[in-house]
Write an enzyme that holds these catalytic residues in place. Structure first.
Site, mmCIF file in Angstrom:
data_model
loop_
_atom_site.group_PDB
_atom_site.id
_atom_site.type_symbol
_atom_site.label_atom_id
_atom_site.label_comp_id
_atom_site.label_asym_id
_atom_site.label_seq_id
_atom_site.Cartn_x
_atom_site.Cartn_y
_atom_site.Cartn_z
ATOM 1 N N ALA A 21 1.427 -13.646 2.864
ATOM 2 C CA ALA A 21 2.215 -13.010 3.917
ATOM 3 C C ALA A 21 2.749 -11.677 3.437
ATOM 4 O O ALA A 21 2.818 -11.399 2.244
ATOM 5 C CB ALA A 21 3.373 -13.916 4.330
ATOM 6 N N GLY A 23 6.063 -8.980 3.943
ATOM 7 C CA GLY A 23 7.438 -8.835 4.409
ATOM 8 C C GLY A 23 7.884 -7.404 4.258
ATOM 9 O O GLY A 23 7.171 -6.571 3.707
ATOM 10 N N MET A 25 10.168 -6.446 2.415
ATOM 11 C CA MET A 25 10.618 -6.186 1.052
ATOM 12 C C MET A 25 9.535 -6.497 0.023
ATOM 13 O O MET A 25 9.500 -5.875 -1.032
ATOM 14 C CB MET A 25 11.875 -7.010 0.761
ATOM 15 N N THR A 27 5.444 -8.605 -0.792
ATOM 16 C CA THR A 27 4.235 -9.315 -0.376
ATOM 17 C C THR A 27 4.166 -10.621 -1.162
ATOM 18 O O THR A 27 4.472 -10.645 -2.356
ATOM 19 C CB THR A 27 2.982 -8.470 -0.667
ATOM 20 N N ASP A 140 23.505 -17.431 2.709
ATOM 21 C CA ASP A 140 22.631 -17.227 3.875
ATOM 22 C C ASP A 140 21.958 -18.531 4.295
ATOM 23 O O ASP A 140 20.743 -18.586 4.494
ATOM 24 C CB ASP A 140 21.590 -16.150 3.564
#
Length: 757
Positions: A21, A23, A25, A27, A140
């Site tokens: 995937a 992203g 920020m 890979t 988070d």
């Protein structure tokens, strides 16, 4: 990511198998640890971040994820095995997890039973308990970061926002990180990360699992975070009316607004849940609110797991057509059969919910571009400080479904037709290049020209904007204190100055601008140009005070009262010259009266009425000559003139009458002027002494002339003896003395006649 082609080796140990995937920020790759012979996931930071202006912040977060997760040994936490740097890019080697994240299941099912919910909560709390014991706060927790592996157990991922509990305060960059729908109030207000904050997020997550929605929802993230700060989370029983009260109370305990009102940490919350579970009746476990599945996999990239190829989904653009897709078995804890314990609850609970479809998700970094369909976006908001730079929005998207080909990978050693082997690597390479180029271009656009390059002016909560109106939505009238908190929470730089306003209440916004251009809701504030929002805040109506000495003719304010009021700040001074008055005592231009009174404090635009002195009134000198003294005094007094009276003899003017005045009749005078007036004492009289008869002529003559008389003689027989026989003035015999006028009406001396014998 071109830096890591399939089959490439990192540090001579990790062989890249395929790209899992992309992203915002980093890979994520599937790789083989050649040393240990196991499959791992490798997260490699993007080049533009590693070499960009905010490299230190991104690298710090990247390494924090490794250090935080590596310090915790718990089966419910995704493990980080290794970290390092490859070609100048930081990377993490992580546990390769087969499964789905909780968001996927929530989207598929809509709601969960109490049993399913509490199982997820229990395992999440177990993982957090270990983290909290290690002094780590996750910061988070949300469904996207809760993985359900293929054995049905929870694994917590993405410790990129974690911090040591002893250091869990505002970061050096001044940034508030987290997901708006799950953030604890203290995190929003003070950016203070606590173990209780993690529990708050778990409580919100449980609330959502049971009801199918979060307790606070809004399209405006600012409104959302303020609800967390200023409102209590409603009881889950308000939606799930058939739920056991003890379950609702437990969730309420986790989501208490005050930090001290929550359990102290994950271990305390887990113990409380254990005690609750021991007493919970069977029918309470089976309760489930009916709700329609949300549909679609909108899993947040911030929190997705490092997942194996246990299922395939609709392929992304660029993935070869015909890639097979299939659904894996339902995770164990969701598929457990509780039918044998079925209790009739009148349709309030579904004790045997249908098995949901599952699909793989992939753990991306917390900067994955946002999915437009995501209902709960992770917000990055900077605290106050004009120097704070807000990094690209982190973790605000839901993980996209990624498809993996079930054909042999380019790095595999499988055998097949030579023709197929020659095409497939090329296709995969092209797909990777195109996807990464698109993602890189999108990220670059987002940061340098797109939403990442500016802030949007947020809408104040107390301002109503008509979506159908043609006019722009102004900030005017919004409460500044509340709006300032909003700007601080969003990290929007601003400056203020205060002005008085007759129309806008104190503390409310008068106007706003960016770079001297009017700013309204959704106006852009450029990060690249270091712009800031300028806000003019009302100080209310300006108040001012009437000088206390304004009626004192000897003071500076008293000598010029109108100018004094202007300098004091009064804008509505009323002075009607036609109403000014003459004054004997007050000089011209000095205030006679003022309303309100001196020393009164009033609004600058309140009416102040002033009457000025015109000084003494002009008058005309009357004719007073020949008037009696009383008549003279009355005439001058009526005109407020002062008479300075002197008296003198006058042979023509009767005594008591005005002989003369220093001002002629008709002369222009003014009140208070003085007039010198001479009053007649009448003719001057002289006394003739007795005993003059028989005296010598010469002696008597000398005496009378000495008094001012004119002496004449009448000698009998020649005045042989020279002695005075009689003394007369006309017919008046004064031989024995007497008092007579010294002069006649013409001013001539009176004649005295002496008879001499």
């Amino acid at each position: 990511m071109s830096e890591n082609e399939p089959a490439q080796m990192i540090e001579g140990r990790y062989r890249i198998v395929r790209n899992i995937a992309e992203g915002g920020m980093a890979t994520v790759y599937e790789a083989i640890d050649e040393r240990l012979g196991r499959t791992v996931a490798i997260k490699v930071m993007h080049t533009q971040l590693a070499k960009g202006p905010h490299r230190e912040q991104f690298v710090e977060r990247f390494r924090r994820e490794a250090n935080s997760a590596a310090s915790i040994a718990n089966p419910h936490i995704v493990q980080v095995y290794d970290t390092g740097e490859f070609n100048g890019l930081d990377f993490l080697v992580m546990e390769y997890v087969h499964g789905v994240n909780l968001r996927h299941e929530m989207n598929a099912q809509g709601t969960f039973s109490v049993r399913e919910t509490l199982r997820v909560v229990a395992e999440t709390l177990d993982g957090l308990a270990s983290a909290h014991r290690a002094g780590v706060v996750h910061r988070d927790i949300k469904p996207e970061n809760i993985l359900i592996n293929d054995r049905g157990h929870v694994q917590i991922t993405d410790f990129g926002l974690a911090k040591a509990a002893s250091q869990a305060t505002l970061s050096s960059t001044g940034m508030l990180l987290g997901t708006a729908a799950y953030l604890a109030p203290e995190m929003i207000e003070n950016n203070q990360a606590t173990a209780q904050g993690d529990l708050y997020s778990v409580g919100i997550m449980a609330w959502e699992m049971l009801t199918g929605k979060v307790p606070f929802d809004s399209d405006n993230p600012v409104t959302l975070v303020f609800k967390h700060v200023h409102e209590d989370v409603p009881s889950v029983a308000t939606v799930c009316q058939g739920i056991d009260p003890s379950v609702a109370a437990f969730i309420a305990h986790l989501t208490a607004r005050q930090v001290d009102a929550r359990p102290t940490d994950g271990a305390a919350a887990a113990e409380e849940l254990s005690q609750l579970a021991a007493k919970l009746p069977l029918e309470a476990w089976q309760y489930r609110l009916h709700a329609e599945p949300i549909g679609g996999d909108h899993t947040d990239a911030t929190a997705a797991a490092l997942v194996g190829n246990i299922a395939e989904q609709a392929p992304l653009t660029g993935v070869p057509a015909g890639a097979a897709t299939f659904k894996p078995s339902v995770p164990a804890f969701l598929a457990d059969d509780v039918a044998s314990n079925t209790v009739d609850t009148g349709g309030a609970a579904d004790v045997n919910p249908p098995a949901p479809p599952v699909a793989p998700t992939t753990a991306l970094d917390s900067s994955t571009p946002a999915d437009a369909s995501a209902p709960h976006k992770t917000q990055i908001m900077a605290q106050s400080g004009s120097e704070t730079q807000v990094l690209p929005q982190a973790g605000d998207a839901f993980t996209r479904a990624l498809a993996f080909s079930d054909e042999p990978d380019v790095a595999s050693n499988g055998t097949g037709p030579k023709k197929q082997r020659s095409k497939k690597p090329l296709i995969i390479v092209l797909v990777i290049v195109l996807v990464l180029a698109a993602i890189g271009g999108t990220a670059g656009w987002w940061w340098f020209a797109g939403p990442g390059s500016y802030w949007s002016v947020p809408k104040p909560d107390d301002v109503t904007c008509d979506a159908n109106a043609s006019t722009e939505c102004s900030l005017a009238g919004a409460d500044w204190a509340t709006y300032e908190s909003t700007l601080k929470a969003l990290g929007i730089p601003y400056k203020t100055h205060k002005e008085y306003s007759d129309d806008v209440a104190e503390g409310k916004i008068i106007s706003s601008s960016v770079n001297k251009t009017k700013a309204v809701v959704n106006s852009r504030i450029s990060k690249r140009a270091n712009q800031e929002l300028t806000v003019v805040v009302s100080k209310g109506v300006r108040m001012t005070t009437i000088p206390k000495d304004i009626l004192d003719a000897n003071s500076a304010n008293g000598k010029d009262p109108l100018n004094a009021l202007k300098k004091a700040g009064f804008d509505n001074v009323k002075h009607d010259e036609s109403k000014d008055e003459y004054s004997m005592d007050t000089p011209q231009g000095v205030a006679l009266t003022i309303s309100p009174d001196p020393g009164t404090t009033a609004k600058h635009n309140d009416e102040v009425t002033v009457t000025l002195s015109k000084g003494p009134m002009p008058v005309t000198m009357p004719n007073i000559v020949g008037k009696t003294q009383d008549e003279m005094q009355a005439a001058l007094g009526e005109l407020k003139l002062t008479a300075n009276v002197t008296e003198q003899y006058d042979d023509k003017v009767e005594a008591g009458q005005v002989i003369s005045a220093s001002q002629e009749a008709g002369a222009q005078l003014k009140w208070g002027d003085s007039v010198d007036v001479v009053i007649s004492k009448g003719p001057e009289m002289a006394t003739i002494p007795s005993g003059l008869v028989g005296k010598q002529e010469s002696a008597v003559t000398k005496t009378l002339e000495g008094l001012g008389f004119e002496v004449k003689t009448d000698k009998v027989l020649g005045g042989l003896f020279g002695t005075v026989r009689t003394v007369k003035s006309g017919d008046t015999d004064l031989s024995n003395g007497g008092k007579i006028r010294l002069r006649d009406a013409n001013g001539n001396p009176t004649v005295i006649t002496l008879t001499i014998v």
